[in-house]
Design a protein around this motif. Structure first.
Motif, PDB file in Angstrom:
ATOM      1  N   ALA A 122      -3.618   4.743   3.265  1.00 38.94           N
ATOM      2  CA  ALA A 122      -3.223   4.629   1.865  1.00 38.94           C
ATOM      3  C   ALA A 122      -1.788   5.077   1.661  1.00 38.94           C
ATOM      4  N   PRO A 160       3.632   2.972   2.491  1.00 40.10           N
ATOM      5  CA  PRO A 160       4.145   2.410   1.244  1.00 40.10           C
ATOM      6  C   PRO A 160       4.375   0.903   1.291  1.00 40.10           C
ATOM      7  N   ASP A 200       4.328  -2.937   1.177  1.00 34.26           N
ATOM      8  CA  ASP A 200       3.461  -3.904   0.492  1.00 34.26           C
ATOM      9  C   ASP A 200       2.583  -3.293  -0.593  1.00 34.26           C
ATOM     10  N   LYS A 201       2.826  -2.016  -0.936  1.00 29.31           N
ATOM     11  CA  LYS A 201       2.054  -1.436  -2.033  1.00 29.31           C
ATOM     12  C   LYS A 201       2.880  -1.615  -3.302  1.00 29.31           C
ATOM     13  N   LEU A 240       1.756   2.294  -7.716  1.00 33.49           N
ATOM     14  CA  LEU A 240       0.439   2.587  -7.137  1.00 33.49           C
ATOM     15  C   LEU A 240       0.490   3.914  -6.406  1.00 33.49           C
ATOM     16  N   LEU A 258       0.026   6.638  -3.706  1.00 29.37           N
ATOM     17  CA  LEU A 258      -0.117   6.567  -2.265  1.00 29.37           C
ATOM     18  C   LEU A 258      -0.940   7.727  -1.728  1.00 29.37           C
ATOM     19  N   ASP A 289       4.895   9.862  -4.743  1.00 27.81           N
ATOM     20  CA  ASP A 289       4.103   9.877  -5.975  1.00 27.81           C
ATOM     21  C   ASP A 289       4.692  10.814  -7.011  1.00 27.81           C
ATOM     22  N   HIS A 296       8.357  -0.095  -2.012  1.00 30.64           N
ATOM     23  CA  HIS A 296       7.396   0.548  -2.896  1.00 30.64           C
ATOM     24  C   HIS A 296       8.059   1.152  -4.136  1.00 30.64           C
ATOM     25  N   ARG A 316       3.865  -3.798   9.463  1.00 27.59           N
ATOM     26  CA  ARG A 316       2.965  -3.745   8.304  1.00 27.59           C
ATOM     27  C   ARG A 316       1.537  -3.942   8.768  1.00 27.59           C
TER      28      ARG A 316
END
Lengths: 289, 571, 317
Positions: B262, B265, B267-268, B272, B274, B503, B528, B568
Motif C-alpha cells: 500500500a 506511491p 500509480d496511486k 489516496l 498510503l 500522507d 503520487h 511498478r
C-alpha cells in the motif's frame, strides 16, 4: 596537520558504521587521568599540602640518595628531596603550559577567525601567511623567538605559544568554514535569520566548543615543549624547581643518580598523557551528548 | 522452473536460521528461524525494511556475519553441501566459488585505489591456477558479458572513474567471475538512477536465465517485482510470508506485506492514503484551532477549486558552476515554472539534472546568474538581503538529510523554539525570557506533525528517520508559510515511513492550503503527490504540464524512457 | 569550455606549485630578516663579542662598513636577498667561518638521523596499528594506550631513559653517539618512538575505516584471506593519511634532532643551531632556519608527489 589535529582526531575521515570498533564507555584511563589531574592542580595551588618540605632546602649529608621511604623519589646533588621539588615545580610547569596554550589559542583564534569570516581575499592572505609560518616547523619558530628576545621562562612560554599558534589557526579556520557551510546554518537562513543571529546562535558555539578539547590536549604538549626548552637551557634555569630544568640538572649524574632525571620526566609524561586522555574524553562527550 | 536447469541441488537451502549478536544474542536474535531455498536459474527476493535482518541474512550465507555473531541452523547448504561449522579457511574456498556477493553502491564496494580489472581478477587469482594472461582474457570476457563492451580500457580504470551503472556492472562481473551457482545481490540498484536501475535488473535477469540462482535483497517490492520468481517478506527477523512473486504482489496475505504494498506511491491517485491509519500517529487531538483548523477555514482561497494564483514563480533561471579543472558547467539552464496556490508542483530528474540547484535557487540560497525568482508576487532572488529575510517566513523548506539540518547542539524543543521565536536573542538556553506562548506554539507544531511531547528534550540524533523528518516539517511550518519547498524529503526513508510522511504532507496541504514545490528523483513519489510536473535533464526542463497528462501520455522521449524504467506492481 | 590537454594541465599544476614554494621561501627570508632587526642592541657590538667587550669606535665603524650595517634598511634587505640567491648565508659571528659550508657540512648527519627515524617510526606505527586492529578489546586498548604514551614522551626524557637502560645498566650501547651503527641506535629510537605514537593513531583509524568498508566485505566475499585483505586492500588506505603527514613529521624530527644531537653529543644541524641560539650567533641561526625551511618546502612537494603515486584518485583531478 599539527600534533593537536592528530590528537584530536581531526584528520579522520567520516565513516558510516563502526560495528567492529569496541564500544567506548567510561574508561579506566579517563578516571586515572582525572585523579592525576586533581593531584596536579592541588600541588600547583597548595604545594605544601602534598609535599610539606622545602624544595630548595639543602642537606649535603643526604645527597644522591636513591628512592626510599624517607625520600620517595630520592635526593639530588645537594640533598634536596626530589619528590618535594617535583611537587613544587608543578605550579610553574602548569602555569607555563596554560599560558602558552592560551597565547597559541588566542593568536590562532584571531588568525583563524579572520580567515574564516572575512571572505576569500583575507582568507587567501592569512592562508599564505600560515603557510610561511608552517615553514618554521616545530621548535624552529620558538628558537628564532628566543634568539631575538633572549632565554628565560617568559620568553620560552611566549615562544611555545607562538609556535603552536599556526596549528590552532588552521584548525579554527577549518572548523569555521565547515560550520558556515553546514546544512543547519542554511536552514537558519531559510528561516529568515540574519547573519548576526546565525553567528551568535550557531556558528560561534559550534566553532568554540571544540576549542575546549584542543586547549586541554594542547596544555600537555605545551608543557612538553616548554620543558624541552628549559632542558636545553633556554627556559627556566636551575635551581628553580621546574621539571625541565630539574631534568637538565640531573643530566650530569645520569650514570649514578638516574632518579634525578627519571621522576621529573615521569611527571611531564603523565601530565601529557592525562591531558590527552581527558581531552579525548571531553571530545567524546561533546560528540555524543 | 528450477527442475529444468539443474543438477537437482538447490544453490542454497536454509532451514531455521538463527543469528544473534553479542552476549544477549541468544535471547534477542536478529534473525529468528528463517527458512528458504533458491534453485539454480531462480530468483528469490527477500524484502524487508531497515532493521529487518536482510543484510545479516546475506552475510550469514557467506560466513561473514561477524566475529561476535552466533549463527545456528538446522540446515545451511551451498550448492548441495553443508556449510555449518566450516572453518574460516574452508569458508574462504567457497566464497566466490559457490556464492558471489554484489553490494549496494559500487563506488565504495570496489576498492577505490585499485583498477577494476584487478578487483575482478581477484577471484580468479584466489581460486584458480590461471596465469596472468589467462586471467586478463577472462576478465575481458566477463566485462563483455556484463555489458561493458569497451573492456580493454575499462579494466584499467578505478571505481571513481566509472559511471554508477558501469561500476555496478564491474562489481557484478567480479562476483560472477567463477560462475557461482548462487549470486547474492544486496540492494544492488538502490543508489542508481531509475533508467540505470532498469538496466542492472535486466542484467541480473539475464544471469538468471543463464542458470545462476539469485538471492535478491531489497527494501523495495516494486523493484524486485521485475525479476523475482518468488518473494519472501522479512519482518523483525522472521519471514512472515513467502510465495510466488505474482501472488505476493497481487494477493498478499500478511498485514506487513499489505502495508508495504500500500505504501508504494507509483500509480496511486493523488490524495489516496498510503499508510495504514493505525501505523501513522495521526494527531488525535484536533482541538488546536489556531493551527489545525479544518481545511475549509484555511487562510486565503484554499481548496483545489479556488482560482489559482501563482505564489512562486521562476523565470529563466540560469546557474553556472566552475569545475576544478576550470571548465564551466551549466547546472541550471533556463528553468521557468509557476507554482499555483494550494497545488503541488513536482520536479523530477535523475542525478545531475540540476533539480537540487533549482531548489536552492528557489530558496534564494544561491543567486541565479540570470533570471529571477518571485515569491508571492514580489521580487525574491533579486531583492536586497534584508528584504529577502522579511519574505522568508512565507516559505518553508524540508530537506533530504533532516539530521544535518539541525544544529547538533540543540534539542528538538530548542530547534522548534528557534523557528517559532524571533531567533537567537530571545531564546537563551533555559533562560527566563522564554515565553509560554512560544511553548504553546511548539506543542501545537508537534501535534500537527503527529509527534508526542515526550520527544521535546531529545536530540534529533536520537530520533528515527521518520521522526526527524516530522520535526523538520514542524520547523518548516513554524512561520505559517504558504509554500513548502521539499527537496527529496522522503528519499532516505523506508517505504512505509515514506508513506506516512507523504500522507502527512498531503494532510497538511489540505488543512492549510499549502503550496508545495516537491523535488524528487523518484517518479512514483512525484506521480503520487503532484498536480503539475516538470521533468528535468541536464539543467533544463524537457517536459512540463499537468501531472495526469504527463504520466498518461508523455511527449518527450526522455520522459517516455523514464516512465518505462519505473518499477511498478501492475502488469 | 576548451578542454586543456592533460600534459599541459599537469605542467601548469607543477609550475604553480613551484611558484608557491618560491613565494613561501621568499617570505621566510623576508620575515627572518625583519625579525632579526628586533634584536635589541647594536649588531656590530654583537659581532665583536657582545656588549660587555671593550670595543673602540673605530672597530665598530669598520664592522658596520664590512657588514653593510651603515646602509639603509631596504638596501640591506635587498643585499641580503641577493646574497641568499647566490647561496651565500653570511659569516658566523662566533666561529669565524662562512655559514653555508659550515651548515651544509652538518646537514648529512641530521638527514641520516631523520630518514632512519622516519623509517623506523613508520614500521613501528604500522606494526602497532596492524596488531591492535587484529580484533579484541584488549589489543585495541593496549594499542591505543601505547600510542598515547609514546606520543607524549619528550625526546629528552626518552633519551635519558634509553641511556640509563642500555648504556649505564646493560652496557650494550654507547651513551655518546659514536660513528657507526651502534652509535645510531639510541638517537634513532629516541626520535622514532614519539613519532610512531602520532602516526600509529592516524594509521589505526584509517586502517579500521578501510577494514569496515564495503569494498573489504566484497573482497572477503570473493574468498580473500585475512592477510590478503590487509596487504592488498587495507594497508594503502592506512598509509595515505600518514603520507600526507610527512611534512609535519619532518618538522617534528628536526625539532627532535635539536634535542637528540645535544644529548648524544652528535654533530649535526640541530646541535649547531642550538649552540648558535645560545651564543646568539645570528647568521648561523638564520642560515639554519632557512635551510630547514627549504627542507620543509621540499618535503611538502615530495609529499604531494607521493600522495599522487599512492592515491590514483588525486591524479585524475
Amino acid at each position: 596537520m599539527s600534533d593537536l589535529e592528530i590528537q584530536a582526531g581531526l584528520g579522520r575521515s567520516p565513516r558510516a558504521n563502526r560495528q567492529h570498533r569496541p564500544p567506548r564507555r567510561f574508561g579506566v584511563a579517563e578516571a586515572l587521568a582525572g585523579l592525576f589531574t586533581i593531584f596536579l592542580v592541588t600541588a600547583a595551588l597548595f604545594p605544601a599540602l602534598v609535599a610539606p618540605g622545602d624544595p630548595l632546602g639543602i642537606d649535603p649529608l643526604s645527597a644522591f640518595q636513591s628512592p626510599s621511604p624517607a625520600h620517595w623519589f630520592g635526593t639530588d646533588e645537594s640533598g634536596r628531596d626530589i619528590y618535594t621539588r617535583v611537587s613544587h615545580g608543578t605550579g610553574s610547569s602548569l602555569l607555563i603550559g596554560t599560558v602558552a596554550t592560551l597565547i597559541g589559542l588566542g593568536l590562532g583564534l584571531v588568525l583563524g577567525t579572520l580567515a574564516g569570516m572575512l571572505g576569500p581575499i583575507v582568507d587567501f592572505t592569512v592562508n599564505r601567511f600560515l603557510e610561511v609560518l608552517f615553514a618554521f616547523p616545530g621548535l624552529l619558530l620558538a628558537l628564532l623567538f628566543i634568539l631575538i628576545f633572549g632565554p628565560g621562562v617568559a620568553t620560552a612560554t611566549v615562544a611555545v605559544g607562538l609556535a603552536t599558534a599556526p596549528g590552532y589557526a588552521r584548525i579554527i579556520r577549518g572548523q569555521l568554514l565547515s560550520v558556515r557551510s553546514s546544512a543547519f546554518v542554511e536552514a537558519a537562513t531559510v528561516l529568515g535569520r540574519s547573519p548576526g543571529q546565525i553567528l551568535v546562535r550557531h556558528i560561534l558555539p559550534n566553532t568554540l566548543a571544540p576549542l575546549f578539547v584542543l586547549g586541554t590536549l594542547g596544555i600537555g604538549q605545551a608543557i612538553v615543549w616548554a620543558s624541552a626548552l628549559s632542558y636545553l637551557g633556554l627556559g627556566a634555569a636551575p635551581p628553580a624547581a621546574e621539571w625541565g630544568a630539574m631534568l637538565s640538572a640531573g643530566r650530569t649524574y645520569i650514570g649514578s643518580a638516574w632518579w634525578m632525571s627519571f621522576f621529573p620526566g615521569l611527571f611531564i609524561v603523565l601530565t601529557a598523557v592525562s591531558a590527552t586522555a581527558l581531552g579525548r574524553g571531553i571530545e567524546r562527550r561533546l560528540r555524543h551528548a | 522452473m528450477s527442475d529444468e536447469t539443474g543438477t537437482g541441488a538447490p544453490a542454497v537451502r536454509v532451514r531455521n536460521l538463527v543469528v544473534g549478536f553479542g552476549p544477549g544474542g541468544d535471547a534477542d536474535p536478529v534473525l529468528n528461524g528463517i527458512s528458504f531455498e533458491v534453485a539454480p536459474g531462480e530468483c528469490l527476493a527477500i524484502v524487508g525494511e531497515s532493521g529487518s535482518g536482510k543484510s545479516v541474512t546475506a552475510r550469514s550465507l557467506l560466513g561473514l556475519a561477524g566475529e561476535n555473531a552466533r549463527v545456528s541452523a538446522d540446515e545451511l547448504s551451498l550448492a548441495g553441501s553443508d556449510v555449518r561449522g566450516l572453518t574460516e579457511q574452508h569458508w574462504r574456498r567457497r566464497r566466490g566459488r559457490d556464492v558471489g556477493l554484489v553490494l549496494q553502491d559500487a563506488l565504495v564496494s570496489l576498492d577505490p585505489l585499485r583498477p577494476v580489472g584487478r578487483e575482478i581478477a581477484d577471484s580468479l587469482r584466489l581460486h584458480t591456477d590461471l596465469g596472468a594472461a589467462a586471467r586478463h582474457a577472462r576478465v575481458l570476457e566477463l566485462l563483455d558479458r556484463v555489458g561493458l563492451p569497451d573492456a580493454a580500457t575499462e579494466v584499467r580504470k578505478r571505481a571513481g572513474e566509472l559511471s554508477g551503472g558501469q561500476r555496478q556492472r564491474a562489481l557484478i562481473a567480479a562476483a560472477i567471475a567463477l560462475d557461482p551457482p548462487l549470486l547474492i545481490a544486496d540492494e544492488p540498484t538502490t543508489a542508481l538512477d531509475v533508467t540505470v536501475q532498469a538496466q542492472i535488473l535486466e542484467l541480473l535477469a539475464s544471469l538468471k536465465r543463464a542458470g545462476t540462482g539469485i538471492l535478491l535483497i531489497s527494501h523495495d517490492l516494486a523493484v524486485v517485482g521485475r525479476i523475482a520468481d518468488r518473494i519472501a517478506v522479512l519482518h523483525e527477523g522472521r519471514i512472515v510470508e513467502q510465495g510466488p512473486a505474482h501472488e505476493m504482489l497481487t494477493r498478499p496475505d500478511h498485514p506487513v506485506t499489505r502495508q508495504m504494498l500500500a505504501a508504494i506511491p507509483v500509480d496511486k491517485p493523488r490524495g489516496l492514503r498510503l499508510s495504514v491509519r493505525a501505523a501513522a500517529p495521526v494527531s488525535p487531538s484536533r482541538s488546536s484551532p489556531a493551527l489545525t483548523s479544518p481545511g475549509l477555514a484555511s487562510p486565503g482561497p484554499a481548496g483545489r477549486d479556488a482560482p489559482r494564483h501563482t505564489v512562486l514563480e521562476a523565470v529563466g533561471l540560469v546557474k553556472r558552476f566552475t569545475r576544478p579543472g576550470g571548465a564551466e558547467q551549466l547546472a541550471v539552464d533556463g528553468v521557468s515554472f509557476r507554482l499555483a496556490r494550494g497545488t503541488t508542483l513536482g520536479i523530477v530528474g535523475e542525478s545531475g539534472s540540476g533539480k537540487t540547484t533549482t531548489a536552492r535557487l528557489a530558496l534564494a540560497l544561491t543567486r541565479p546568474d540570470a533570471g529571477e525568482v518571485r515569491l508571492l508576487g514580489q521580487a525574491f532572488s533579486a531583492a536586497s538581503a534584508k528584504q529577502r529575510r522579511l519574505l522568508r517566513p512565507g516559505l518553508g523548506a524540508v530537506y533530504q538529510d533532516a539530521l544535518s539540518s539541525f544544529d547538533p547542539r540543540l534539542s528538538v524543543e530548542q530547534v522548534l523554539r528557534d523557528a517559532v521565536g524571533g531567533g537567537a536573542g530571545r531564546t537563551g538556553r533555559g533562560g527566563a525570557s522564554v515565553s509560554t506562548a512560544d511553548r504553546r506554539r511548539v506543542l501545537q507544531l508537534l501535534d500537527a506533525v503527529g509527534l508526542s511531547q515526550g520527544l521535546l528534550g531529545r536530540r534529533p540524533r536520537s530520533l528515527s528517520g521518520g521522526q526527524r523528518q516530522r520535526v523538520s516539517i514542524a520547523r518548516a511550518l513554524a512561520s505559517e508559510p504558504q509554500i513548502l519547498i521539499c527537496d527529496e524529503p522522503v528519499s532516505s526513508l523506508d517505504v512505509t515511513v515514506q508513506a506516512q510522511v507523504l500522507d502527512l504532507l498531503d494532510e497538511l496541504q489540505r488543512d492549510r492550503g499549502l503550496s508545495l514545490l516537491f523535488i524528487s528523483h523518484d517518479l512514483g513519489v512525484i506521480q503520487h503527490v503532484s498536480d503539475q510536473v516538470a521533468v528535468m535533464r541536464g539543467g533544463r526542463i524537457v517536459e512540463a504540464g499537468d501531472a495526469a497528462r504527463v504520466f498518461a501520455a508523455p511527449e518527450h522521449p526522455y520522459t517516455q524512457d523514464l516512465l518505462g524504467a519505473v518499477p511498478r506492481i501492475g502488469f | 569550455m576548451a578542454e586543456v590537454g592533460r600534459g599541459t594541465r599537469v605542467f601548469r599544476g607543477a609550475l604553480a606549485r613551484l611558484g608557491g614554494a618560491l613565494f613561501v621561501l621568499w617570505m621566510v627570508a623576508t620575515l627572518t630578516f625583519f625579525a632579526i632587526r628586533l634584536i635589541p642592541g647594536d649588531p656590530a657590538e654583537a659581532i665583536l663579542g657582545g656588549p660587555g667587550s671593550q670595543t673602540s669606535p673605530e672597530a665598530l665603524a669598520a664592522v658596520r662598513a664590512e657588514y653593510g650595517l651603515d646602509q639603509p634598511v631596504l638596501v640591506q634587505y635587498l643585499a641580503q636577498l641577493a646574497r641568499l640567491a647566490t647561496g651565500d648565508l653570511g659569516r658566523s659571528y662566533s666561529l669565524n667561518q662562512d655559514v653555508a659550508p659550515l651548515l651544509i657540512g652538518q646537514l648529512g648527519g641530521t638527514l641520516l638521523l631523520a630518514v632512519l627515524a622516519l623509517g623506523v617510526a613508520w614500521l613501528l606505527a604500522l606494526g602497532l596499528a596492524t596488531w591492535s586492529t587484529r580484533g579484541g578489546r584488549v589489543a585495541w586498548s593496549v594499542g591505543s594506550g601505547l600510542e598515547i604514551v609514546a606520543a607524549a614522551l619528550p625526546h629528552f626524557w626518552l633519551a635519558t631513559a634509553l641511556i640509563v637502560l642500555f648504556s649505564v645498566w646493560l652496557g650494550w650501547l654507547p651513551p655518546i653517539s659514536t660513528p657507526g651503527v651502534a652509535g645510531l641506535v639510541l638517537p634513532v629510537l629516541t626520535l622514532a618512538v614519539p613519532l610512531a605514537g602520532f602516526l600509529g593513531q592516524i594509521m589505526r583509524e584509517s586502517l579500521l575505516t578501510a577494514l569496515e568498508s564495503p569494498f573489504v566485505l566484497s573482497a572477503r566475499a570473493r574468498g580473500e584471506s585475512e592477510r590478503g585483505v590487509r596487504w592488498v586492500h587495507s594497508i594503502r588506505h592506512a598509509a595515505l593519511p600518514a603520507i600526507s603527514l610527512s611534512g609535519w613529521a619532518f618538522g617534528s624530527l628536526i625539532s627532535g634532532a635539536v634535542v637528540v644531537e645535544t644529548i648524544f653529543a652528535r654533530p649535526g644541524l640541530g646541535r649547531t643551531l642550538l649552540n648558535a641560539v645560545t651564543v646568539r650567533d645570528v647568521p648561523v641561526v638564520v642560515g639554519a632556519v632557512l635551510i630547514v625551511a627549504v627542507g620543509y618546502i621540499l618535503m611538502t612537494l615530495l609529499t604531494d608527489l607521493a600522495q599522487r603515486i599512492a592515491d590514483p584518485r588525486l591524479r585524475t583531478r
